[in-house]
Design a protein around this motif. Sequence first.
Motif, short mmCIF file in Angstrom:
data_model
loop_
_atom_site.label_atom_id
_atom_site.label_comp_id
_atom_site.label_asym_id
_atom_site.label_seq_id
_atom_site.Cartn_x
_atom_site.Cartn_y
_atom_site.Cartn_z
N LEU A 134 0.81 -1.22 0.00
CA LEU A 134 0.00 0.00 0.00
C LEU A 134 0.84 1.27 0.00
CD1 LEU A 134 -2.71 -1.00 2.65
CD2 LEU A 134 -2.93 -1.05 0.15
N LEU A 135 2.09 1.18 0.47
CA LEU A 135 2.92 2.36 0.63
C LEU A 135 4.06 2.46 -0.38
CD1 LEU A 135 3.23 2.43 4.54
CD2 LEU A 135 1.74 3.83 3.10
N ALA A 136 4.01 1.69 -1.43
CA ALA A 136 5.09 1.72 -2.43
C ALA A 136 5.26 3.14 -2.99
CB ALA A 136 4.79 0.74 -3.55
N PRO A 137 6.52 3.59 -3.20
CA PRO A 137 7.78 2.89 -3.03
C PRO A 137 8.17 2.78 -1.55
CG PRO A 137 8.21 5.11 -3.77
CD PRO A 137 6.71 4.95 -3.72
N CYS A 138 8.45 1.57 -1.13
CA CYS A 138 8.57 1.28 0.28
C CYS A 138 9.57 0.17 0.54
CB CYS A 138 7.18 0.86 0.78
SG CYS A 138 7.10 0.53 2.51
N ALA A 139 10.18 0.19 1.71
CA ALA A 139 11.03 -0.90 2.17
C ALA A 139 10.48 -1.39 3.50
CB ALA A 139 12.47 -0.41 2.35
N PHE A 140 10.61 -2.68 3.76
CA PHE A 140 10.15 -3.29 5.00
C PHE A 140 11.32 -3.96 5.70
CE2 PHE A 140 8.24 -7.48 6.60
CZ PHE A 140 8.10 -7.01 7.89
N LEU A 141 11.56 -3.56 6.95
CA LEU A 141 12.63 -4.13 7.77
C LEU A 141 12.02 -4.70 9.04
CD1 LEU A 141 15.00 -1.06 7.48
CD2 LEU A 141 15.15 -3.17 6.16
N ASP A 142 12.47 -5.86 9.43
CA ASP A 142 11.99 -6.51 10.65
C ASP A 142 13.13 -6.55 11.65
OD1 ASP A 142 11.12 -8.34 12.65
OD2 ASP A 142 9.82 -9.34 11.20
N GLY A 143 12.94 -5.97 12.83
CA GLY A 143 13.98 -5.96 13.85
C GLY A 143 14.42 -7.35 14.27
N ASP A 144 13.54 -8.34 14.13
CA ASP A 144 13.91 -9.70 14.50
C ASP A 144 15.04 -10.24 13.63
OD1 ASP A 144 12.06 -9.74 16.51
OD2 ASP A 144 10.60 -10.97 15.45
N TRP A 145 15.18 -9.72 12.42
CA TRP A 145 16.28 -10.18 11.56
C TRP A 145 17.63 -9.92 12.23
CZ3 TRP A 145 14.13 -7.19 6.78
CH2 TRP A 145 12.94 -7.79 6.34
N CYS A 146 17.71 -8.84 12.98
CA CYS A 146 18.98 -8.50 13.66
C CYS A 146 19.23 -9.36 14.89
CB CYS A 146 18.97 -7.02 14.05
SG CYS A 146 18.95 -5.91 12.62
N TRP A 147 18.22 -10.07 15.35
CA TRP A 147 18.35 -10.97 16.50
C TRP A 147 18.37 -12.43 16.08
CZ3 TRP A 147 19.94 -10.21 21.20
CH2 TRP A 147 19.71 -9.00 21.85
N ASP A 148 18.39 -12.72 14.81
CA ASP A 148 18.32 -14.11 14.34
C ASP A 148 19.68 -14.78 14.50
OD1 ASP A 148 17.57 -16.48 13.21
OD2 ASP A 148 16.99 -15.64 11.27
N MET A 149 19.88 -15.37 15.67
CA MET A 149 21.17 -15.99 15.99
C MET A 149 20.93 -17.29 16.76
SD MET A 149 22.38 -13.31 18.98
CE MET A 149 21.97 -11.81 18.13
N GLU A 150 21.89 -18.17 16.66
CA GLU A 150 21.82 -19.45 17.37
C GLU A 150 23.14 -19.67 18.08
OE1 GLU A 150 20.00 -22.50 18.92
OE2 GLU A 150 18.95 -21.29 17.45
N PRO A 151 23.21 -19.74 19.37
CA PRO A 151 22.06 -19.64 20.27
C PRO A 151 21.61 -18.19 20.42
CG PRO A 151 24.06 -19.84 21.57
CD PRO A 151 24.46 -19.96 20.13
N PHE A 152 20.34 -18.03 20.69
CA PHE A 152 19.77 -16.70 20.94
C PHE A 152 20.28 -16.25 22.30
CE2 PHE A 152 16.30 -14.07 22.72
CZ PHE A 152 16.29 -13.07 21.78
N THR A 153 21.11 -15.21 22.30
CA THR A 153 21.74 -14.77 23.54
C THR A 153 21.49 -13.28 23.74
OG1 THR A 153 23.49 -16.40 23.19
CG2 THR A 153 23.93 -14.67 24.81
N VAL A 154 20.78 -12.96 24.82
CA VAL A 154 20.52 -11.57 25.15
C VAL A 154 21.55 -11.16 26.21
CG1 VAL A 154 18.86 -9.91 26.07
CG2 VAL A 154 18.07 -11.83 24.66
N ASN A 155 22.49 -10.32 25.79
CA ASN A 155 23.46 -9.74 26.72
C ASN A 155 23.74 -8.32 26.24
OD1 ASN A 155 25.44 -9.88 24.63
ND2 ASN A 155 26.06 -11.92 25.28
N GLU A 156 24.48 -7.56 27.02
CA GLU A 156 24.70 -6.15 26.68
C GLU A 156 25.42 -5.99 25.35
OE1 GLU A 156 23.21 -3.61 28.24
OE2 GLU A 156 22.29 -5.23 29.39
N GLU A 157 26.39 -6.83 25.07
CA GLU A 157 27.12 -6.74 23.80
C GLU A 157 26.19 -6.97 22.61
OE1 GLU A 157 31.09 -8.55 21.61
OE2 GLU A 157 30.13 -9.74 23.19
N ASN A 158 25.36 -8.00 22.70
CA ASN A 158 24.45 -8.29 21.60
C ASN A 158 23.36 -7.23 21.47
OD1 ASN A 158 25.91 -10.53 20.94
ND2 ASN A 158 24.45 -12.01 21.78
#
Length: 166
Positions: A25-49
């Motif tokens: 509906l909003l073209a020209p448009c880009a879509f970014l998902d913040g979860d892409w930046c957290w897609d890691m294995e193992p998922f580790t939440v720490n200050e550095e990450n």
Amino acid sequence: MKHLYIICGPMGVGKSTTCRALKKLLAPCAFLDGDWCWDMEPFTVNEENKAMVMANIHHLLKSYLSNSGFQNVIFCWVIPGAGVLSDVLSGLKDIDFTVHTVALTCSEETLRRRIEGDVKAGLRTPDAAGRAISYLPLYDGMDIIKLSTDGMSPSEAAEAIVKISK
């Protein structure tokens, strides 16, 4: 004027699917998902990450907002509070844009049903429903637009976002 649409809400509420419909509906448009930046294995939440993820989000959003090919940028992420929203926006101060922030919400019953469907499809773990439901109240205290997606398709939610963002 560039427009940044920040779509937040608990996991399973329909952010990603709604944003894919909103992108059309909003073209020209880009879509970014913040979860892409957290897609890691193992998922580790720490200050550095956390610092790395926020730096990556700032870099991506700045790149798309600065690109002449896009009038609109959509960013979706859980964003469970005003502090996280402020952190996202703090890295974009040198860019001229209008921000539209919408929290997608729904009833606990609807959220549980959606998450259970994801669990059956192998997309989420069984504990996801309780965690997602615990996030619902976090959006009440935020000074942003709230959109209940109960009874709405992702396309209807996208159309409502366009309408309320004008």
